[in-house]
Design a protein around this motif. Sequence first.
Motif, PDB file in Angstrom:
ATOM      1  N   GLY A  48      -0.556  12.948 -41.438  1.00  0.00           N
ATOM      2  CA  GLY A  48       0.724  12.813 -42.117  1.00  0.00           C
ATOM      3  C   GLY A  48       0.632  11.803 -43.235  1.00  0.00           C
ATOM      4  O   GLY A  48      -0.443  11.252 -43.522  1.00  0.00           O
ATOM      5  N   SER A  49       1.759  11.557 -43.881  1.00  0.00           N
ATOM      6  CA  SER A  49       1.778  10.606 -44.997  1.00  0.00           C
ATOM      7  C   SER A  49       1.487   9.183 -44.534  1.00  0.00           C
ATOM      8  O   SER A  49       0.958   8.376 -45.287  1.00  0.00           O
ATOM      9  N   ALA A  50       1.858   8.884 -43.292  1.00  0.00           N
ATOM     10  CA  ALA A  50       1.550   7.559 -42.726  1.00  0.00           C
ATOM     11  C   ALA A  50       0.269   7.663 -41.916  1.00  0.00           C
ATOM     12  O   ALA A  50       0.210   8.394 -40.919  1.00  0.00           O
ATOM     13  N   ALA A  51      -0.778   6.958 -42.354  1.00  0.00           N
ATOM     14  CA  ALA A  51      -2.067   7.019 -41.670  1.00  0.00           C
ATOM     15  C   ALA A  51      -2.011   6.205 -40.372  1.00  0.00           C
ATOM     16  O   ALA A  51      -1.741   5.007 -40.390  1.00  0.00           O
ATOM     17  N   ILE A  52      -2.272   6.894 -39.240  1.00  0.00           N
ATOM     18  CA  ILE A  52      -2.285   6.247 -37.924  1.00  0.00           C
ATOM     19  C   ILE A  52      -3.625   6.555 -37.268  1.00  0.00           C
ATOM     20  O   ILE A  52      -3.942   7.730 -37.056  1.00  0.00           O
ATOM     21  N   PRO A  53      -4.435   5.555 -36.945  1.00  0.00           N
ATOM     22  CA  PRO A  53      -5.737   5.799 -36.315  1.00  0.00           C
ATOM     23  C   PRO A  53      -5.589   6.559 -35.000  1.00  0.00           C
ATOM     24  O   PRO A  53      -4.561   6.440 -34.311  1.00  0.00           O
ATOM     25  N   PRO A  54      -6.608   7.359 -34.613  1.00  0.00           N
ATOM     26  CA  PRO A  54      -6.516   8.173 -33.388  1.00  0.00           C
ATOM     27  C   PRO A  54      -6.204   7.356 -32.138  1.00  0.00           C
ATOM     28  O   PRO A  54      -5.425   7.798 -31.281  1.00  0.00           O
ATOM     29  N   GLY A  55      -6.796   6.166 -32.019  1.00  0.00           N
ATOM     30  CA  GLY A  55      -6.531   5.354 -30.838  1.00  0.00           C
ATOM     31  C   GLY A  55      -5.066   4.970 -30.727  1.00  0.00           C
ATOM     32  O   GLY A  55      -4.476   5.001 -29.635  1.00  0.00           O
ATOM     33  N   ARG A  56      -4.466   4.612 -31.844  1.00  0.00           N
ATOM     34  CA  ARG A  56      -3.047   4.235 -31.821  1.00  0.00           C
ATOM     35  C   ARG A  56      -2.150   5.452 -31.656  1.00  0.00           C
ATOM     36  O   ARG A  56      -1.032   5.339 -31.150  1.00  0.00           O
ATOM     37  N   VAL A  57      -2.630   6.639 -32.079  1.00  0.00           N
ATOM     38  CA  VAL A  57      -1.869   7.864 -31.840  1.00  0.00           C
ATOM     39  C   VAL A  57      -1.746   8.105 -30.337  1.00  0.00           C
ATOM     40  O   VAL A  57      -0.658   8.385 -29.809  1.00  0.00           O
ATOM     41  N   LEU A  58      -2.881   7.999 -29.620  1.00  0.00           N
ATOM     42  CA  LEU A  58      -2.864   8.212 -28.174  1.00  0.00           C
ATOM     43  C   LEU A  58      -1.997   7.162 -27.482  1.00  0.00           C
ATOM     44  O   LEU A  58      -1.254   7.479 -26.542  1.00  0.00           O
ATOM     45  N   ALA A  59      -2.074   5.924 -27.958  1.00  0.00           N
ATOM     46  CA  ALA A  59      -1.270   4.864 -27.354  1.00  0.00           C
ATOM     47  C   ALA A  59       0.216   5.111 -27.570  1.00  0.00           C
ATOM     48  O   ALA A  59       1.030   4.933 -26.655  1.00  0.00           O
ATOM     49  N   ALA A  60       0.567   5.551 -28.764  1.00  0.00           N
ATOM     50  CA  ALA A  60       1.978   5.816 -29.051  1.00  0.00           C
ATOM     51  C   ALA A  60       2.504   6.992 -28.230  1.00  0.00           C
ATOM     52  O   ALA A  60       3.621   6.951 -27.703  1.00  0.00           O
ATOM     53  N   PRO A 321      -1.799  16.279 -52.461  1.00  0.00           N
ATOM     54  CA  PRO A 321      -1.153  15.209 -53.232  1.00  0.00           C
ATOM     55  C   PRO A 321      -0.170  15.752 -54.265  1.00  0.00           C
ATOM     56  O   PRO A 321      -0.556  16.393 -55.242  1.00  0.00           O
ATOM     57  N   THR A 322       1.107  15.529 -54.037  1.00  0.00           N
ATOM     58  CA  THR A 322       2.157  15.926 -54.974  1.00  0.00           C
ATOM     59  C   THR A 322       3.228  14.837 -54.986  1.00  0.00           C
ATOM     60  O   THR A 322       3.308  14.018 -54.067  1.00  0.00           O
TER      61      THR A 322
END
Length: 351
Positions: A48-60, A321-322
């Motif tokens: 997505g537009s906000a970059a979230i590392p995979p580890g923090r994705v799983l934590a969230a 990118p737009t």
Amino acid sequence: MNAAITPTRAEPVEAPLFLPALPGGVTRLAPALLLLVLFAALLGVAVGSAAIPPGRVLAALAGRGDDIERAILVELRVPRVLLGLAVGAMLGLGGAALQGYLRNPLAEPSVLGASNGAALGAVIALYFGLAQAWPWVLPLLAIAGALATLALLFTLAGRSESPLTLILAGIAVSTLAGAGISLALNLSPNPFAAMEIMTWLLGSLEDRSFRHVLLALPCIGVGIVLLAGQGRALDALTLGEDGAAALGVDLAATRRRLLLGVAIGVGGAVAVSGAIGFVGLIVPHLIRPLTDRSPSALLWPSALAGAALLVLADVAVRVIPTTSELRLGVVTAFLGVPVFLAHLMRERRLW
């Protein structure tokens, strides 16, 4: 002298709503398509537009981590992915079912006017400001528009069981709904209302929530159940109406279930995603060479492939990118035109 024995016509029987037995080609193809759907879903959540590392994705997703990241993932991306899977599955399945029933390789839900009817219902909600006052009115009017289109289609087609009659009636109904949409744009009270209508017509899954998921899933579920159980009837129809009737297929019941499934399922899908075209056209053509080419072998694979395709297209609109996010309907249209032209050129060579 023995009396001549004349063949008897089989009594019409209705195909079951749901067939648990899957064709051999489907069982071989299903694992690969399920993995593709899983990959698309994970990619849709992670990108997505906000970059979230995979580890923090799983934590969230597990309920831990940063509150803002958890809100982005759970409240924005997860509903968006779920809707992409559901809408894509419905459109892909609808295209495969209609291509089998109408014996027309270019058939998709918009052929019968269901997409335009649902879009017209939603445009009415936007035009009169009902969607702003009561957000739930938008999906309800979209579904009502699809059902009204179905009723008009039945009225125009009458008792005819000919696919050509249905196609011609569908074109008339779709044109009428399109004229209503154009009229609403032409008489729009202010440019902002016209812009809102145009934005919705381009199709998008942006800013969707679990409320939209709950509104769409019942209709999409009903549509999938009605369409996915018609595999045997669609296989019999490859022999023509007379051949299918001789095999015991109730043509009127088959047509009723197919049209209801398309109207209810596509109406629910269009209500939350806007008008997204070409998915029902693209997916069956991509899947057909991987199966035995029978209509029943296309149904479930087309649903899975449609789900994966729409989610991957939605990921593409987020990463291209737009200055403003591309609309999903624009991307699927660009994907669909080459498939349409390729089939057209192949048919031209056959002429």
